[in-house]
Structure formats: structure tokens, C-alpha cells
Design a protein around this motif. Structure first.
Motif, short mmCIF file in Angstrom:
data_model
loop_
_atom_site.label_atom_id
_atom_site.label_comp_id
_atom_site.label_asym_id
_atom_site.label_seq_id
_atom_site.Cartn_x
_atom_site.Cartn_y
_atom_site.Cartn_z
N PRO A 161 -15.15 8.47 0.08
CA PRO A 161 -14.77 8.94 -1.64
C PRO A 161 -15.67 10.05 -2.15
CG PRO A 161 -15.96 6.48 -0.45
CD PRO A 161 -16.03 7.96 0.42
N SER A 162 -17.07 10.69 -1.25
CA SER A 162 -17.81 11.45 -2.17
C SER A 162 -16.89 13.36 -2.13
CB SER A 162 -18.94 11.71 -1.64
OG SER A 162 -19.02 11.71 -0.36
N HIS A 163 -15.36 12.97 -0.68
CA HIS A 163 -14.96 14.60 -0.44
C HIS A 163 -13.39 14.38 -1.16
CE1 HIS A 163 -13.50 16.44 3.49
NE2 HIS A 163 -14.31 17.22 2.55
N ALA A 164 -13.29 15.79 -0.96
CA ALA A 164 -12.18 16.14 -1.10
C ALA A 164 -10.61 15.74 -0.56
CB ALA A 164 -11.34 17.47 -1.21
N PHE A 178 -17.54 14.82 -5.39
CA PHE A 178 -15.99 15.16 -5.83
C PHE A 178 -15.42 13.72 -6.15
CE2 PHE A 178 -11.79 13.56 -4.22
CZ PHE A 178 -10.40 14.39 -5.06
N ALA A 179 -15.87 12.30 -6.46
CA ALA A 179 -15.50 11.43 -6.98
C ALA A 179 -16.94 10.70 -7.03
CB ALA A 179 -14.54 10.71 -6.36
N LEU A 184 -15.03 4.13 -8.67
CA LEU A 184 -13.66 3.62 -7.36
C LEU A 184 -13.55 2.36 -7.02
CD1 LEU A 184 -13.36 6.54 -4.77
CD2 LEU A 184 -12.13 6.18 -6.41
N PRO A 225 -9.65 1.33 -1.80
CA PRO A 225 -8.98 1.39 -3.10
C PRO A 225 -8.28 2.35 -2.40
CG PRO A 225 -11.00 2.56 -2.42
CD PRO A 225 -10.56 1.53 -1.31
N ARG A 278 1.10 3.66 -2.74
CA ARG A 278 0.88 5.07 -2.64
C ARG A 278 2.34 5.97 -3.05
NH1 ARG A 278 0.15 7.94 2.72
NH2 ARG A 278 -1.16 9.92 2.64
N TYR A 314 0.89 -1.54 0.46
CA TYR A 314 0.22 0.24 0.07
C TYR A 314 0.73 1.72 -0.43
CZ TYR A 314 -4.26 3.00 0.95
OH TYR A 314 -5.60 3.74 0.82
N ASN A 363 -5.44 5.57 -1.47
CA ASN A 363 -5.54 6.98 -0.94
C ASN A 363 -5.09 8.28 -2.44
OD1 ASN A 363 -3.56 6.96 -0.44
ND2 ASN A 363 -4.35 7.36 2.16
N VAL A 364 -4.93 7.53 -3.72
CA VAL A 364 -4.24 8.29 -4.26
C VAL A 364 -5.49 8.26 -4.96
CG1 VAL A 364 -1.95 9.50 -5.03
CG2 VAL A 364 -2.15 8.88 -2.91
N PRO A 365 -5.35 8.93 -6.43
CA PRO A 365 -6.24 8.95 -7.69
C PRO A 365 -5.02 7.94 -8.55
CG PRO A 365 -6.45 11.11 -7.38
CD PRO A 365 -5.37 10.40 -6.25
N ALA A 369 -10.66 12.32 -0.15
CA ALA A 369 -10.11 11.04 -0.32
C ALA A 369 -9.22 11.01 -0.27
CB ALA A 369 -11.12 10.77 -1.70
N GLY A 370 -8.08 12.52 -0.87
CA GLY A 370 -7.18 12.38 -1.75
C GLY A 370 -5.41 12.75 -0.67
N MET A 371 -4.97 11.86 -0.59
CA MET A 371 -3.74 12.33 0.67
C MET A 371 -2.83 11.70 -0.26
SD MET A 371 -4.64 11.71 4.43
CE MET A 371 -5.68 12.85 5.37
N LEU A 395 -3.14 9.81 6.68
CA LEU A 395 -4.01 8.76 7.04
C LEU A 395 -3.83 7.89 5.93
CD1 LEU A 395 -7.55 10.20 7.76
CD2 LEU A 395 -5.86 8.71 9.50
N LEU A 396 -4.20 6.16 6.49
CA LEU A 396 -3.56 5.37 5.13
C LEU A 396 -4.87 4.19 4.71
CD1 LEU A 396 -0.65 3.52 8.06
CD2 LEU A 396 0.20 5.43 5.40
N HIS A 397 -6.08 5.13 4.57
CA HIS A 397 -6.88 4.12 3.79
C HIS A 397 -7.66 6.12 2.92
CE1 HIS A 397 -10.30 5.95 6.86
NE2 HIS A 397 -8.99 6.24 7.69
N LEU A 398 -8.60 5.71 2.20
CA LEU A 398 -9.50 6.40 1.36
C LEU A 398 -10.36 6.51 2.53
CD1 LEU A 398 -10.03 6.52 -2.01
CD2 LEU A 398 -12.02 6.94 0.14
N TRP A 411 -13.80 22.40 0.10
CA TRP A 411 -13.82 22.53 -0.91
C TRP A 411 -14.47 22.95 -2.24
CZ3 TRP A 411 -16.08 19.14 -4.83
CH2 TRP A 411 -17.12 18.56 -4.62
#
Lengths: 449, 449
Positions: free
Chosen positions: B67-70, A181-182, A187, A202, A109, A105, A204-206, B72-74, B61-64, B25
Motif C-alpha cells: 500500500p505504501s508503494h506505487a 505513495f499512499a 485505505l 482493498p 476493478r 472484485y 488495487n485501483v484507487p 499498489a495501483g494496477m 495481480l488481483l490484490h493490492l 517511482w
């Protein structure tokens, strides 16, 4: 030089700290005083970009080697490449990350992040850690056996690619008005549960701009070739002669079909460590100068470790004796021992000279001569299907990289072998590799899985 | 405002992607379209440096999540900070790295590298991962229990600091003439063998410029406070009122003596999420605007997850009911539940408004008012020993960070509370922290070890 091949020559700049030659750091043109200063790496990356290299590359080892030597210090490659992404525009940014002591993971990432922040320039050299010294830094006594390590690495890559695939390319919506957002339908959880690794996802980076960062592989053994044929897009290899390179090239490219892959989908790039001079004599003098900086005990010690055979009591001026069959040696660099013995026999090298030669170039092809002669060698290997390009391993850094860019690249360009400008902006575009779609690797899973 | 304290106010810029407010966002001044573009982060880091902040900080954080929110991407924080080290000069570069899903050797190496390439500006926020969603990404079902996680984290930090100490500050010799790169007598194996972690060492990166990167801690529970008192140099904390902040400040500073530490060796920095306007009315209007962007189901869902209690069937316009004792809940954010219940009671908030408030500021102190009023609050908390500074959590990024730097920092500077120029060049110097010598932590090991 024979009829010219279709396609583009590829060049990597293998930035091994103060240079690939063991004594290179002692040379006046090395950057040893700045080896923990990012400006040293900025300069090298910008020089390689000026020379239109496809990529820079950092090796990685997870222990301190040679405390008395400059290779002692190895900063974290992802941190270095991330920093260098800010001071370069086009060049690919690639590095080793071991599957043995990183989590899938985290690996997915980190390379996804590097690919995003660099605009699609990341590449991952997938290795398995080899030495017990590395195991000891991670609370373990030993590594798994050679074959098993590759099986584990294959599963590791399966997890990582599924995590990269956990976002569709168009999953990001970013619609302020609706608050979406997504798109959750784009996903997915990978729910990967393998024999050694599991990850739900999933990520946490697109999905990375390149789909997957370019996948590089550097093992030349049998399991290494199979691994490369399944998932590799670039293979770094040590080939001491054109004949061995051609055999390797043919063998690996033939294996691609077994996985339904096109032969252009994998680029083979042997290491090449050039010492150049304005005349052959000057180049030979520069080679001798560097070799003499290697102390005999270091040369013999290194040769002993490469062969996993203690030569310390052996007369240094005599030829290499027969080395026992390395099959019994656990976790050894099996495919290298035969190559080393062949080199010693063919060139009648003493133990000391063999050790110095190997420690100087670390088992890769060495060249000593003029820029024109080097261009001839590159053209010949490329035209006669010994390689798709080279990973250039300057003996002294940054000095010898400057020389290569100033003196050799223009000749390659004049001969129409090498680009004069970058045509694309991603590493895949530089290398002429397609962009994998989601689920790309599901089509060529190993039969055994 | 009372007699002014000695010492310097410290400010962190907590760069939480598009902002700390859950709906931030969606605001026109958010950078959502650029949230995977490094230029967005470059702009924010340079703005914070223009405002003379001690540091920027990335959570991790090590998970998403959402998903519907900004959020989500880290992207990977070490990659981000390494990149940002190239476009800033002075500001500290700090991030979370979990001890639960990283190896100590890798962690020591990454932060040492960041400290080298940034010239001594790195800081590590030491956390233990808390959610099962993270465990699932690493092939595990659950996390260890709360108390055990801290014991493991303490051992993890012991390994990491011993690896940083495996090179003396003057171990590098780099003498070309003699061929001595490093002095082997000034390198040592740590040979660490703990209950959970082991690492032989030495590290393959020299001792960081700061000795150790600044050690940050963010837990406010009992074990978290003990951990911070032993090894923390900065503590990020969520304090919703001055009274609770003063009690926390007193408690943590008192604990330092148990480990033989000076009270200035740990800086306490509560989170502060400010919404400012040129008048109070404008600020309130801006707050309302953001709150209304949070959809009710998100607000109630978040409150439920914070409390580990399902409120989905509960009328959203009524006050929060009594929540069952959270002690029985495994792996919960135990110390937060009581704070949330107190907030609901004290301000008579409906479930919907409480959820929106918490989701907006994520449990940290919120402020709504003019720049002058905000400066008053900062001064009051600082002067009355509620904190040593604040970790500023702009609701919308980069917009609200720009406003803070342009409108609030000049007032703090005029009042003599905050620096007008950086005096030092390392994060330790900005924070007024000493540089640890080799073996620093051996003096305050836990009694239980």
C-alpha cells in the motif's frame, strides 16, 4: 405541449451493433461489414458526442444469439468502451456487465479503470443473466430464480461499492521525498462476507473519479423496481405507451423515498426506436421496408420466445390468442408478457405483424414520423413526467444515428429541451447526479440485510 | 561475439506502472503523478513502438500489494490495452490474465475482442494466481496446490482455444440480399465438459484475426515448463545468469518435440532490467542512487516473502543464512528460492543488499553499464542460445524506456540484430509464429487427458 419541466432532458445512444431493428443489418446504411472493426464504433461514438448525448450504451449477452443474424457478434463492452475513451472527450461510456458470471472484485476493478482512463465517464448497467444458453457457457445448467437473482445482485453491488470505497478520495500521497505513495490510514479492507459473495479488499485501483461509476439498472419487474429504487441512478426501461410510462415513472420515483433518496437521484430513460422521414409517408415507407426484410419464421420464432409460448403452428395472419399465465414459467421475462398482449389487442396486430414489430424494436417504444413529430413526442413524454429522457435505439446503425443527430437534436436544442454544449466533463455532471461519498450506500441498505 | 544466429531478436516492453525498481517511482523521471492517467501509458506504448518492440506487456495481480508503494495501483490490463490499441499501429498488446479468477468464456471473449479491435495484435500471458491475498478477494481462503493449478490452467486453455475455434475463419457471410449473416455450418458448439470447467459455446465473437491471440507463459518450474512446452508461444522467465538461461533454453526447447512442435514455435524471453549510463561509473552511480531509495525494512521484508522465511530479526549486514527446504511450503514460488540462494552465495551479498537487489529487479537479470555493453550482453545471450530475445523491464518508467529506445535500440539495429521497421502487422508476424488453424491444439493434448 404544456408547461415546460425544470431540468434537463437526457439522451443515451444505445449502440446495438448494426442497429436495433432485427433486419437493420441488411439495410444499405448499416455498418455490418465493419461490425468487428473498431472504426465503426469510433464513428458512432463521435457522432453521438457531436449530438451532445449524455452517454453511449452497449448491451451485453453472454451467449451467441441468432447465428444467422448480425446480433451474433458481441464484442466485449469494457474493451470497446476503453478504446472509445481515447477518441471521445466528454460523452459518457456505459455498458452492461452481468453480476451472474463475473466476480465482484473484477467488476469493481474494470469499471474503476474505465472511470480513471476516461476521466470520470463510466457507467455500469447492472444486470442478472437470464437465459439457460448463458448458463451453459459457464458450466451450469440453469440460472437461479428471478427473485433470488436480484437478491444476489444486490449483494454483488454491495461488495463492488465497498471495494470502490476501500480508498479514500485523498488516499494517494505520491510523495517522492518521504517514499509514501499512499496513506495506509486512508485505505481499508472491506472484509465483506455475504451470503453469496465475499471479498477482503482493498481494491488495487484507487477510488474512481466519479466516486462510483454511474449505476444503471434495466429491470422493470417488481424486484427490478425495488433494486433500482435502492441503488439505481439511471433506469433503462421498455415502455410502449405514455400511460404505462407515467405509471412506471410515478411508481419508481415514489419508491425512492423509502430509501431516503431524492427523486432527482434516479433518471428514468425508456428505450425509443425512431424511424424518421421528411414526411410521414416517407417514414411509413421506410418502416415497411425494414419490416419486410424480417422473414416470417424469424418473426414468429421471436414472438414465441418472448412469450415463452410456441406459436409456430398458429396462422400468422390471425390475431394473437390468449397466452397462458406466465407466472408458472421459470426465469421468464415476466413483466413483458402482459405488455405484449396489450399491444396486440390495442392495435389489432396479426401474429406476423406483432412478431415483426417486436423483433424490430425488441419491445421498446417505436416511433415512425418526421423529426418534428419525434421532437413533439419526446417533449410530451418529458413534460408530462413519462421520463427524464430517452435511450435512443436507432433501427439501423450507424445510418439512423447520423439522421437523429443531424435532424432531431437541433430541434430539441431550439426548443430549449436539450443542451447545446456539455457543461461538465463527467457522466454524473451530464446527468445532474451527485458524487457519492465513501460509504454512500451504507445509508440505504435493504432492511432485510 | 561468435557467429550470428539466424532469425530475429525479439523485444518486449514490460510496462510495470512507474517502473520495475521498487523505488523507481521516487525517481524524478518516473510518471507517478500520471499513473492513473492513460496519457502516461500512451506515451510509453508509442515510445516502445518507435523502438520497434515486438510488444508491450502488462503484468497483473488481483490484490493490492505494498500500500505504501506505487505498485499498489494496477488498472485492468484489458482496458489499458484496448485503449492503447487506438494510439498505436503495429506493436503487440499483451497482458496477464489469471485462469484462477476469470471464467474461460469471458477470457476467450476479451482476448478475441482485443485481437479484433487491434487488427491481430493481442497476446495472453496465462498465469495461475499464487497468493492467498488474491484468494481472499474472491471469497476463498487458499489457492489449490501448485501442480493442480497447472492442470486446471491447462484445461482452462483447452476451453478457451475451443471457443476461439467455434467459428471457422470464413464463417461470416454478411449477405444483405439473402439475409444470411453467418453460415451456421461453420459455427460449432464446443460442448466442453472437463474436470473443472465446462462451456457449451459457440463464442459470441468470431475467430480472432490471429486465429488465437499469442499464448504467453511465465512459469519456470517443472509443471510450468511442461505447460509452456505444450501450449506456450512465448515464455517470460527470470534467468539471473547466462549459464542458467542456456540450461533453461535447452530444456524447454527439447520438450517441444514431445508435443510434436517445432523449436521455433516457442520464443524464450528472459526479463532484463537495465540501468544505463554514458560510462560504467555513471551507470553504477545511478544504480546506487536507486538502491539507496529502498528502505531497509522494505528490502528485508521483500526478501523474507520471496523466500517464505522471516529474516526480520537477522542482522542486515550479514550474508544470507541457509534457508530451509521450500518443498514443504505450500503455494510458494518454489523454483525461485534456489536461484536466490545461488545469487547470494555467488556475489557474497548481505541480506540488505540482496533484498535491495531483488526488490529492485524482482528476481530478473539486472544489467548496469553503457549502451554498448548492454548491446554486447543482448547479442551474447542471443547468439549463444540463452534466449530468443528479452522482456525489457525498465527500472524507472517512462524515463528508462526512453533511454533504451534512444540509446540501445539503434546499436542493436546497426549490428543487424533487430528490425529497423515492422515487416508484418500482427504480433504473430512480429514474432515469426505461424497462425493456428481451427483445432490446432487437439494435436498436442496432454497424454494424461
Amino acid at each position: 405541449m404544456g408547461k415546460q419541466r425544470q431540468g434537463q432532458l437526457h439522451l443515451g445512444a444505445f449502440l446495438y451493433f448494426t442497429g436495433h431493428h432485427h433486419a437493420g443489418w441488411r439495410h444499405p446504411s448499416s455498418g455490418v461489414e465493419q461490425m468487428f472493426d473498431i472504426r465503426n464504433y469510433t464513428r458512432m461514438a463521435q457522432t453521438a458526442e457531436k449530438g451532445k448525448f449524455d452517454m453511449i450504451f452497449f448491451a451485453d449477452l453472454l451467449h451467441l444469439i441468432y447465428p444467422s443474424h448480425a446480433a451474433a457478434g458481441m464484442m466485449d463492452p469494457i474493451a470497446l468502451l476503453s478504446a472509445l475513451s481515447m477518441v471521445t472527450e466528454k460523452i459518457g461510456l456505459t455498458a452492461t456487465m452481468s453480476t451472474t458470471y463475473n466476480e465482484p472484485y473484477n467488476t469493481a476493478r474494470k469499471f474503476a479503470t474505465l472511470d480513471h482512463i476516461s476521466g470520470g465517464r463510466a457507467g455500469w448497467n447492472i444486470v442478472t443473466s437470464q437465459t439457460d444458453a448463458e448458463a451453459n457457457n459457464y458450466g451450469r445448467d440453469k440460472h437461479p430464480e428471478h427473485g433470488l437473482r436480484y437478491e444476489m445482485a444486490q449483494e454483488f453491488v454491495d461488495v463492488v461499492t465497498e471495494l470502490w470505497d476501500s480508498w479514500d478520495d485523498d488516499a494517494l500521497v505520491m510523495d517522492r521525498a518521504s517514499g509514501q505513495f499512499a496513506d495506509p490510514a486512508k485505505l481499508r479492507q472491506s472484509d465483506f462476507k455475504g451470503q453469496w459473495y465475499a471479498s477482503k479488499g482493498p481494491l488495487n485501483v484507487p477510488r474512481p473519479p466519479q466516486g462510483y461509476p454511474v449505476l444503471i439498472q434495466a429491470g422493470s419487474s417488481g424486484p427490478g423496481q425495488d433494486f433500482a429504487a435502492r441503488i439505481g441512478e439511471v433506469i433503462f426501461t421498455a415502455q410502449p405507451s405514455l400511460a404505462s410510462a407515467q405509471a412506471f415513472y410515478k411508481s419508481v420515483k415514489a419508491k425512492l423515498a423509502e430509501y431516503g433518496r431524492d427523486e432527482n437521484s434516479l433518471k428514468i430513460m425508456p428505450g425509443l426506436s425512431p424511424i424518421i422521414g421528411s414526411t410521414e409517408e416517407e417514414a411509413r415507407r421506410r418502416e415497411r421496408e425494414l419490416l419486410d426484410l424480417i422473414r416470417p419464421e424469424e418473426a414468429v420464432g421471436f414472438l414465441s420466445s418472448m412469450l415463452q409460448y410456441d406459436l409456430s403452428g398458429y396462422p400468422v395472419d390471425e390475431q394473437l390468442p390468449d397466452i397462458p399465465d406466465p407466472v408458472g414459467a421459470s426465469n421468464g421475462m415476466k413483466s413483458r408478457v402482459q405488455l405484449i398482449m396489450d399491444l396486440a389487442r390495442n392495435e389489432r396486430l396479426s401474429v406476423l405483424e406483432l412478431g415483426r414489430r417486436l423483433l424490430g424494436a425488441r419491445g421498446h417504444l417505436q416511433f415512425v414520423g418526421t423529426p418534428e413529430q419525434l421532437a413533439d413526442l419526446i417533449e410530451k413524454w418529458f413534460d408530462s413526467y413519462g421520463c427524464d429522457g430517452f435511450n435512443i435505439m436507432p433501427p439501423v446503425l450507424p445510418g439512423n444515428l447520423d439522421e437523429f443527430v443531424d435532424q432531431v437534436v437541433p430541434i430539441l436544442q431550439k426548443r430549449g429541451l436539450f443542451r447545446e454544449e456539455y457543461e461538465g466533463s463527467t457522466l454524473r455532471e451530464h446527468l445532474g447526479l451527485g458524487r457519492p461519498s465513501v460509504g454512500h450506500f451504507k445509508n440505504h441498505k435493504l432492511q432485510t440485510q
